[in-house]
Design a protein around this motif. Structure first.
Motif, PDB file in Angstrom:
ATOM      1  N   UNK A  54       2.584  -5.467 -10.539  1.00 14.38           N
ATOM      2  CA  UNK A  54       1.748  -5.173 -11.702  1.00 14.38           C
ATOM      3  C   UNK A  54       2.203  -3.888 -12.402  1.00 14.38           C
ATOM      4  N   UNK A  55       1.632  -3.638 -13.569  1.00 10.85           N
ATOM      5  CA  UNK A  55       1.820  -2.343 -14.228  1.00 10.85           C
ATOM      6  C   UNK A  55       0.921  -1.335 -13.528  1.00 10.85           C
ATOM      7  N   UNK A  56       1.428  -0.126 -13.322  1.00  7.03           N
ATOM      8  CA  UNK A  56       0.612   0.940 -12.744  1.00  7.03           C
ATOM      9  C   UNK A  56       0.636   2.126 -13.699  1.00  7.03           C
ATOM     10  N   UNK A  57      -0.351   2.998 -13.561  1.00  6.64           N
ATOM     11  CA  UNK A  57      -0.427   4.181 -14.430  1.00  6.64           C
ATOM     12  C   UNK A  57      -0.084   5.431 -13.628  1.00  6.64           C
ATOM     13  N   UNK A  58       0.711   6.282 -14.273  1.00  8.65           N
ATOM     14  CA  UNK A  58       1.023   7.548 -13.631  1.00  8.65           C
ATOM     15  C   UNK A  58       0.422   8.643 -14.517  1.00  8.65           C
ATOM     16  N   UNK A  59      -0.186   9.646 -13.913  1.00  7.79           N
ATOM     17  CA  UNK A  59      -0.843  10.678 -14.730  1.00  7.79           C
ATOM     18  C   UNK A  59       0.214  11.403 -15.579  1.00  7.79           C
ATOM     19  N   UNK A  60      -0.067  11.830 -16.822  1.00 12.89           N
ATOM     20  CA  UNK A  60      -1.386  11.655 -17.405  1.00 12.89           C
ATOM     21  C   UNK A  60      -1.558  10.283 -18.080  1.00 12.89           C
ATOM     22  N   UNK A  82       7.004   6.205  10.518  1.00 12.56           N
ATOM     23  CA  UNK A  82       6.958   5.376  11.723  1.00 12.56           C
ATOM     24  C   UNK A  82       7.643   4.010  11.548  1.00 12.56           C
ATOM     25  N   UNK A  83       7.515   3.407  10.360  1.00 13.88           N
ATOM     26  CA  UNK A  83       7.904   2.003  10.224  1.00 13.88           C
ATOM     27  C   UNK A  83       9.181   1.746   9.434  1.00 13.88           C
ATOM     28  N   UNK A  84       9.549   2.676   8.565  1.00 13.26           N
ATOM     29  CA  UNK A  84      10.736   2.418   7.729  1.00 13.26           C
ATOM     30  C   UNK A  84      11.995   2.691   8.548  1.00 13.26           C
ATOM     31  N   UNK A  85      12.932   1.711   8.621  1.00 14.99           N
ATOM     32  CA  UNK A  85      14.153   1.937   9.399  1.00 14.99           C
ATOM     33  C   UNK A  85      14.895   3.191   8.918  1.00 14.99           C
ATOM     34  N   UNK A  86      15.477   3.869   9.892  1.00 16.80           N
ATOM     35  CA  UNK A  86      16.169   5.144   9.645  1.00 16.80           C
ATOM     36  C   UNK A  86      17.140   5.042   8.453  1.00 16.80           C
ATOM     37  N   UNK A  87      17.018   5.974   7.533  1.00 16.47           N
ATOM     38  CA  UNK A  87      17.995   6.053   6.432  1.00 16.47           C
ATOM     39  C   UNK A  87      17.741   5.080   5.299  1.00 16.47           C
ATOM     40  N   UNK A  88      16.639   4.308   5.346  1.00  9.60           N
ATOM     41  CA  UNK A  88      16.439   3.285   4.309  1.00  9.60           C
ATOM     42  C   UNK A  88      15.210   3.528   3.448  1.00  9.60           C
ATOM     43  N   UNK A  89      14.554   4.649   3.649  1.00  9.35           N
ATOM     44  CA  UNK A  89      13.293   4.848   2.935  1.00  9.35           C
ATOM     45  C   UNK A  89      13.450   5.554   1.612  1.00  9.35           C
ATOM     46  N   UNK A  90      12.590   5.198   0.705  1.00  9.89           N
ATOM     47  CA  UNK A  90      12.513   5.985  -0.533  1.00  9.89           C
ATOM     48  C   UNK A  90      11.059   6.140  -0.949  1.00  9.89           C
ATOM     49  N   UNK A  91      10.510   5.087  -1.575  1.00  8.28           N
ATOM     50  CA  UNK A  91       9.230   5.222  -2.252  1.00  8.28           C
ATOM     51  C   UNK A  91       8.036   5.375  -1.328  1.00  8.28           C
ATOM     52  N   UNK A  92       7.196   6.355  -1.612  1.00 13.88           N
ATOM     53  CA  UNK A  92       5.914   6.497  -0.908  1.00 13.88           C
ATOM     54  C   UNK A  92       4.856   6.621  -1.993  1.00 13.88           C
ATOM     55  N   UNK A  93       3.968   5.639  -2.036  1.00 15.59           N
ATOM     56  CA  UNK A  93       3.036   5.568  -3.156  1.00 15.59           C
ATOM     57  C   UNK A  93       1.600   5.511  -2.651  1.00 15.59           C
ATOM     58  N   UNK A  94       0.803   6.458  -3.104  1.00 13.32           N
ATOM     59  CA  UNK A  94      -0.635   6.437  -2.802  1.00 13.32           C
ATOM     60  C   UNK A  94      -1.357   5.957  -4.056  1.00 13.32           C
ATOM     61  N   UNK A  95      -2.248   4.995  -3.856  1.00  9.50           N
ATOM     62  CA  UNK A  95      -2.889   4.348  -5.000  1.00  9.50           C
ATOM     63  C   UNK A  95      -4.226   5.002  -5.347  1.00  9.50           C
ATOM     64  N   UNK A 150      -3.103  -4.599  -6.721  1.00 14.87           N
ATOM     65  CA  UNK A 150      -2.629  -4.021  -5.450  1.00 14.87           C
ATOM     66  C   UNK A 150      -3.797  -3.866  -4.478  1.00 14.87           C
ATOM     67  N   UNK A 151      -4.975  -3.578  -5.039  1.00 16.16           N
ATOM     68  CA  UNK A 151      -6.175  -3.526  -4.178  1.00 16.16           C
ATOM     69  C   UNK A 151      -6.393  -4.895  -3.541  1.00 16.16           C
ATOM     70  N   UNK A 152      -6.226  -5.949  -4.355  1.00 18.68           N
ATOM     71  CA  UNK A 152      -6.428  -7.309  -3.839  1.00 18.68           C
ATOM     72  C   UNK A 152      -5.382  -7.624  -2.771  1.00 18.68           C
ATOM     73  N   UNK A 153      -4.154  -7.177  -2.988  1.00 22.98           N
ATOM     74  CA  UNK A 153      -3.066  -7.429  -2.025  1.00 22.98           C
ATOM     75  C   UNK A 153      -3.368  -6.739  -0.689  1.00 22.98           C
ATOM     76  N   UNK A 154      -3.730  -5.472  -0.761  1.00 22.51           N
ATOM     77  CA  UNK A 154      -4.022  -4.725   0.471  1.00 22.51           C
ATOM     78  C   UNK A 154      -5.218  -5.338   1.197  1.00 22.51           C
ATOM     79  N   UNK A 155      -6.217  -5.751   0.421  1.00 28.20           N
ATOM     80  CA  UNK A 155      -7.413  -6.338   1.040  1.00 28.20           C
ATOM     81  C   UNK A 155      -7.056  -7.657   1.731  1.00 28.20           C
ATOM     82  N   UNK A 156      -6.205  -8.459   1.070  1.00 28.31           N
ATOM     83  CA  UNK A 156      -5.834  -9.762   1.643  1.00 28.31           C
ATOM     84  C   UNK A 156      -5.148  -9.603   2.998  1.00 28.31           C
ATOM     85  N   UNK A 157      -4.350  -8.538   3.145  1.00 29.61           N
ATOM     86  CA  UNK A 157      -3.660  -8.298   4.421  1.00 29.61           C
ATOM     87  C   UNK A 157      -4.505  -7.433   5.371  1.00 29.61           C
TER      88      UNK A 157
END
Ligand SMILES: Cc1cc2nc3c(=O)[nH]c(=O)nc-3n(C[C@H](O)[C@H](O)[C@H](O)COP(=O)(O)OP(=O)(O)OC[C@H]3O[C@@H](n4cnc5c(N)ncnc54)[C@H](O)[C@@H]3O)c2cc1C
Length: 514
Positions: free
Chosen positions: A410-416, A446-459, A486-493
């Motif tokens: 989906x489209x997300x908004x970043x401040x401002x 804890x979960x992202x394989x070593x050396x492969x991580x980038x994005x960390x997003x708090x909604x 994304x709320x619906x996605x997280x809730x579904x899982x």
């Protein structure tokens, strides 16, 4: 030497759309890649005409979205006409769960040109035209590929070879791997025209047993007609311009005299390779599967192969994942590609009725079924298309994750006040999305394989503002889940956070605290 005195990590055989998509994705991952193409130049044949939402998302990930969209007509539907020419069903999806309309018109040679030009961004990717694959030998450390170029035999050493060398795949032949499935007797005449004057952008399918016909408008005034040939039709008769221009005029008179770009007769296949990997050799695109064109999915399946394979090869070459990750390629891609072939065959049966009686029965049944809103929605919204969802593969199964699936975009908004597509925030590697910055940070650790991580997003919830942004969130980016998807996605899982793979499939679920 092949590439500035160094060997490539990956050799791709074939500079068709799948080979070039893979080369761009490997390029963005920093993988040294050599593409060899037997032809002297890019293939000009205008074959595929429909690009789906998943492919556009992959091309976005390859950094080529704007360049590709120049030559795309976004969002075209299909109107089905019965044997008397009256509309009886339609596909016109409005949902854009992966960030784009589900059906889009394009032309293969324009896409191939854009993909090729995209490679100029990478010093570590090279394309050699006039270089033909002839054989290979592999050992524990790598693979030696024999190439014929300018009348000479040459060898190139690499770690992996990906065969994107089309339906007749010489690499597949070398491995003695066969394509299982069927080749059909029906043949179609394709007529490509230019300078279209009727603006309608949707496909019209005439399910008329006397002459099943498809009219497909494309970008920049392009127009394609496809006519099913009957048993007694002789090539020289149907290729005669007077003949097919008369068929065209019967459908849309204004199209009759448009300039001709090409005419060709083709047959179709529904086949899948019995194995998609032979040690250090992997198969992608038409080399692995041949899809009847009725659903416009052959190339789209190939682009899905490239998206699936690129990050796995990159992770393996970086030493972040073990070689067994490559086994998940066929495990994930084969059932999905097969399901799309079955869907194309089903659509083909509706499009190619054998008799007026058969046509009348099928079309009446569909018309009646479409009186039910749920049924109409199922067809209209293309809900019968197999979901990008795998029961087995490269993910961490848990009570909350029995099968992985492609996350929405989906489209997300970043401040401002910036609106972005989700993947722009996630970056090129693994990523984590969740509600709480601390949970996201911990999941990434804890979960992202070593050396492969980038994005960390708090909604931030769709109804909230960014008031709670703490002074220091470290690497965590805050975005508002504007649509609530994304709320619906997280809730579904039942998830406090989700770990996503680089191709945006769910890798792990961090469950909500009990
Ligand atoms: C009429 C028609 C309509 C279609 N419509 C659609 C559609 O609407 N949507 C869709 O998704 N798909 C469609 N398709 C399917 C789509 O065109 C193919 O799936 C797509 O071209 C496959 O791409 P590829 O890169 O795997 O293979 P190809 O495009 O076949 O490319 C293979 C490349 O490998 C090269 N090569 C072969 N042998 C060697 C060798 N020994 N050494 C070096 N290079 C070699 C070839 O020269 C070629 O450039 C259609 C197909 C047809 C025929």
């Amino acid at each position: 030497m092949w590439m500035d005195g160094k060997d490539p990590d990956v050799v791709i055989v074939g500079a068709g759309p799948v080979g070039l998509t893979l080369a761009n994705l490997l390029g963005t991952q920093g993988v040294r890649t050599l593409v060899i193409e037997r032809n002297a130049a890019l293939e000009p044949e205008p074959r595929a005409v429909t690009l789906d939402d998943e492919s556009l998302r992959t091309l976005q990930g390859a950094g080529l979205l704007d360049a590709v969209l120049k030559d795309v007509v976004l969002g075209y539907g299909v109107q089905y006409h019965d044997w008397r020419g009256r509309p009886f069903a339609a596909i016109q999806p409005t949902r854009q769960e992966y960030g784009y309309p589900k059906r889009n018109a394009f032309r293969q040679p324009l896409l191939v040109r854009t993909l090729f030009e995209g490679l100029a961004r990478f010093e570590h990717v090279a394309v050699k035209f006039g270089h033909s694959f002839t054989a290979f030998e592999q050992d524990a450390e790598g693979i030696t590929v024999q190439v014929q170029a300018e009348g000479e035999a040459r060898a190139v050493r690499a770690r992996w070879l990906v065969a994107c060398d089309g339906g007749r795949s010489p690499v597949r032949e070398c491995c003695k791997i066969v394509l299982e499935g069927e080749t059909y007797a029906e043949r179609w005449l394709i007529v490509d025209l230019a300078e279209r004057t009727v603006p309608l952008r949707h496909t019209s399918t005439y399910c008329d047993p006397r002459r099943p016909t498809i009219r497909l408008p494309g970008p920049r005034g392009a127009l394609r007609y496809e006519f099913m040939l009957r048993e007694g039709d002789r090539d020289e008769d149907v290729l005669d311009e007077r003949q097919f221009r008369e068929w065209i005029a019967r459908r849309v008179p204004a199209d009759r005299d448009l300039p001709l770009v090409r005419k060709v007769i083709y047959g179709f296949h529904a086949r899948v390779a019995t194995r998609w990997r032979e040690g250090r050799v992997l198969f992608a695109g038409d080399a692995a599967h041949l899809t009847p064109p009725f659903a416009g999915q052959g190339l789209n399946s190939g682009i899905r192969d490239a998206a699936n394979l690129a990050w796995k090869l990159a992770a393996l070459l970086r030493g972040s994942l073990p070689e067994s990750v490559l086994d998940s390629y066929e495990q994930e891609r084969r059932p999905h590609a097969t399901a799309l072939i079955q869907m194309a065959l089903r659509i083909g049966r509706v499009m190619q009725p054998k008799s007026v009686l058969g046509a009348a029965l099928t079309q009446t049944a569909l018309r009646v079924a479409c009186l039910l809103p749920a049924c109409r929605d199922y067809i209209l919204q293309l809900k019968f298309k197999p979901k990008p969802r795998f029961a087995q593969g490269c993910f961490l199964p848990s009570p909350n994750l029995s099968a992985t699936e492609l996350a929405p975009q989906p489209w997300v908004h970043q401040a401002p006040a910036t609106a972005l597509r989700l993947d722009e925030v996630l970056g090129a590697g693994f990523s984590v999305i969740g509600w709480d910055a601390a949970v996201v940070r911990e999941a990434a650790r804890q979960w992202v394989p070593q050396g492969l991580g980038t994005g960390q997003v708090a909604l931030v919830r769709s109804e909230d503002d960014f008031l709670d942004t703490p002074a220091d969130d470290g690497a965590v980016v805050r975005v508002r889940d504007a649509s609530g998807e994304l709320a619906a996605l997280l809730a579904r899982f039942g998830a406090a956070a989700l770990v996503l793979r680089p191709d945006r499939y769910v890798y792990a679920v961090v469950p909500q605290a009990a």
